[in-house]
Design an enzyme around this catalytic site. Sequence first.
Site, PDB file in Angstrom:
ATOM      1  N   LYS A   1      87.822  83.501  28.817  1.00 46.12           N
ATOM      2  CA  LYS A   1      89.059  83.692  28.064  1.00 46.12           C
ATOM      3  C   LYS A   1      88.800  83.720  26.552  1.00 46.12           C
ATOM      4  O   LYS A   1      89.733  83.773  25.753  1.00 46.12           O
ATOM      5  CB  LYS A   1      90.053  82.574  28.394  1.00 46.12           C
TER       6      LYS A   1
ATOM      7  N   GLN B   1      93.916  77.769  27.287  1.00 43.64           N
ATOM      8  CA  GLN B   1      94.669  78.720  26.461  1.00 43.64           C
ATOM      9  C   GLN B   1      94.686  78.322  24.987  1.00 43.64           C
ATOM     10  O   GLN B   1      95.421  78.926  24.202  1.00 43.64           O
ATOM     11  CB  GLN B   1      96.121  78.837  26.957  1.00 43.64           C
TER      12      GLN B   1
ATOM     13  N   HIS C   1      99.429  74.595  34.881  1.00 43.53           N
ATOM     14  CA  HIS C   1      98.695  75.553  35.692  1.00 43.53           C
ATOM     15  C   HIS C   1      98.259  74.868  36.989  1.00 43.53           C
ATOM     16  O   HIS C   1      97.947  73.678  36.992  1.00 43.53           O
ATOM     17  CB  HIS C   1      97.468  75.997  34.888  1.00 43.53           C
TER      18      HIS C   1
ATOM     19  N   CYS D   1     104.651  79.447  37.778  1.00 44.15           N
ATOM     20  CA  CYS D   1     104.943  78.190  38.441  1.00 44.15           C
ATOM     21  C   CYS D   1     106.404  78.230  38.855  1.00 44.15           C
ATOM     22  O   CYS D   1     107.300  78.172  38.033  1.00 44.15           O
ATOM     23  CB  CYS D   1     104.679  77.039  37.488  1.00 44.15           C
TER      24      CYS D   1
HETATM   25  C1  LIG Z   1      96.245  76.768  31.291  1.00 45.45           C
HETATM   26  C2  LIG Z   1      95.158  77.209  32.220  1.00 45.45           C
HETATM   27  N1  LIG Z   1      94.422  76.305  32.848  1.00 45.45           N
HETATM   28  C3  LIG Z   1      93.425  76.635  33.689  1.00 45.45           C
HETATM   29  C4  LIG Z   1      93.135  77.957  33.947  1.00 45.45           C
HETATM   30  C5  LIG Z   1      92.050  78.274  34.917  1.00 45.45           C
HETATM   31  O1  LIG Z   1      91.011  78.969  34.318  1.00 45.45           O
HETATM   32  P1  LIG Z   1      89.842  79.603  35.199  1.00 45.45           P
HETATM   33  O2  LIG Z   1      90.487  80.556  36.138  1.00 45.45           O
HETATM   34  O3  LIG Z   1      88.969  80.283  34.212  1.00 45.45           O
HETATM   35  O4  LIG Z   1      89.156  78.489  35.901  1.00 45.45           O
HETATM   36  C6  LIG Z   1      93.890  78.942  33.320  1.00 45.45           C
HETATM   37  C7  LIG Z   1      93.613  80.363  33.607  1.00 45.45           C
HETATM   38  O5  LIG Z   1      94.465  81.143  33.948  1.00 45.45           O
HETATM   39  C8  LIG Z   1      94.926  78.566  32.438  1.00 45.45           C
HETATM   40  O6  LIG Z   1      95.684  79.484  31.830  1.00 45.45           O
END
Ligand SMILES: Cc1ncc(COP(=O)(O)O)c(C=O)c1O
Lengths: 409, 147
Positions: free
Chosen positions: A224, A201, A121, A362
């Site tokens: 989440k 996740q 991410h 990505c």
């Molecule tokens: C794997 C992963 N890391 C980080 C994030 C970032 O989370 P947040 O937007 O709550 O900071 C997400 C959210 O989409 C995610 O799926």
Amino acid sequence: MINASIRKDFPMLNGRKMQGHDLVYLDNAATTLKPQCVIDAVTHYYTHLGANAHRGDYELSFEVDTAYEGSRKAVAQLINADEKEIVFTSGASASLNLIAYGYGRKFLKEGDVILSCEAEHASDVLPWMKCCEENGCVIEYIPLNDEGRIEIETFKKCLHEKVKMVALAHVNNVLGYEQPMAEICALAHQIGAIVSVDAAQSVPHMKIDVKKMDCDFLSFSGHKMCGPTGVGVLYGKYNLLQQMDPFMLGGGSNARFDMCGNILLKDAPYKFETGTPAIEAVIGLHAAIDYLNQIGMENIHQHEKELHDYAIEKLMQLENVHVYNPHADGGIITFNIKDVFAQDSASFFNSQGIALRAGQHCAKLLNEKLGTSATLRASFYFYNTKEEIDRFIEVCAQANIENCLNLFF
Amino acid sequence: MSGYFDDPMVLREILMDHYQYPRNHELTHDETYMSRHMASDSCIDDIIVEAKINDGVIEDIRFDGVACTISTAATSIMSELLKGKQLEEAHTIIDNYHQMIDGKAYDEEMLEEAVALKGVGKQANRIKCATIGWKAIEEMIEESEGK
Ligand SMILES: Cc1ncc(COP(=O)(O)O)c(C=O)c1O
């Protein structure tokens, strides 16, 4: 399967329509819906508590402190950590940035290597890119296998003496694969590297034990996992947290300071929690954790797995659907309607009341591994039902370029 | 004329045709062209639009990129519609197009095939797809006018 009667706990699942249809919410990897108990906990703070945390010496303020620290305890228990290892942040992104800033920039040197992978991410890789820019360290990307997973043998080959940090997601947000984190941590520790796990996740969907995993840092978001937005968690081993710099200074995080510029910070986790936090969100997160515990993390995981397998079996029978990750470990299905651009099909799903996400996630991963530039993602949570999957499948079957374009006429 | 543009079948055909066979769908990378890379964070579309504007006339428009049906068709139609136009006329057409997209009164004759996009507001989040290519040309026109 979890009994569908729990759906009555969620106002959004009781009567909310989208484009004239009953809402089928399949964007749980983006954020989850909130049960009434979480909403009530948030409004309880505003209605009955009101005061700031860590500030006043009166009864109300004491009650707020107790509620705030009670949430820290609940988080610690959830992941089998110690309370003092739990830092409240504004979300997973803030936690991940804090690691790269507070640990990475302080301790990584020129030529040091951070191991990442092509499927990370943005919030787990951009902070490290910035750290590289500042400190002259470099990111190396672990090659994924054809399916998009990290193989432990490949991982071993990527480890070398320059590797000081391994920053990976436990469960990937595009492909839903669970990476073998305990093995990764053990191998990384053999060469003295630190492991930061992006658990955004995974914590919402399965039982996590940071001691068993033996990770050094673990980040996740409240929203989440049925909690409010605006609160997240950074778990860190205590000695690492103590060494790390906060990225904000100010009220609440210092023990004392003087005019000569001497600042004495509080101990972790408080030195990271500068300024007034999202108190109602922290309290709401506690309610969310209690709620999830009541249902049981194992049951949640099992339920999602069943929904996933049920959906995959049906999707595989549809000629017009291409699934990129039929063997995902979690409830994430990444797919496309054949010959229809993801954004076009997403509008069709929307028109049928089905909320899912279109995106390029990505680009590099998708282009090279999946052979497409954009996909749709359906992601499940424990409140989704087989009936909703049936409806989703029905709409998938109807999706084609004509129907996607008909929406506009 | 207006009957023709009221027939959903016809309008859909226009969109499909421009999506499957986009016009002016090749970049020149010529230095006498202006260029805009349009990629919005909330949308998957990622396109590059080129324009050659000389003496107040749009001599050529080109585009390429990864994009959905709506943005591909909208940009393709725009490239045909505005090519060869005086800037003043182009401004009027562009204003008219936005009027249509926003659900306001507009002049159908002037928009020709772009009328195929009149229903895009039914899926509110797709308005950006219908306007991304148009925004690019607007920016380049402004640049050519020295604003
Ligand atoms: C794997 C992963 N890391 C980080 C994030 C970032 O989370 P947040 O937007 O709550 O900071 C997400 C959210 O989409 C995610 O799926």
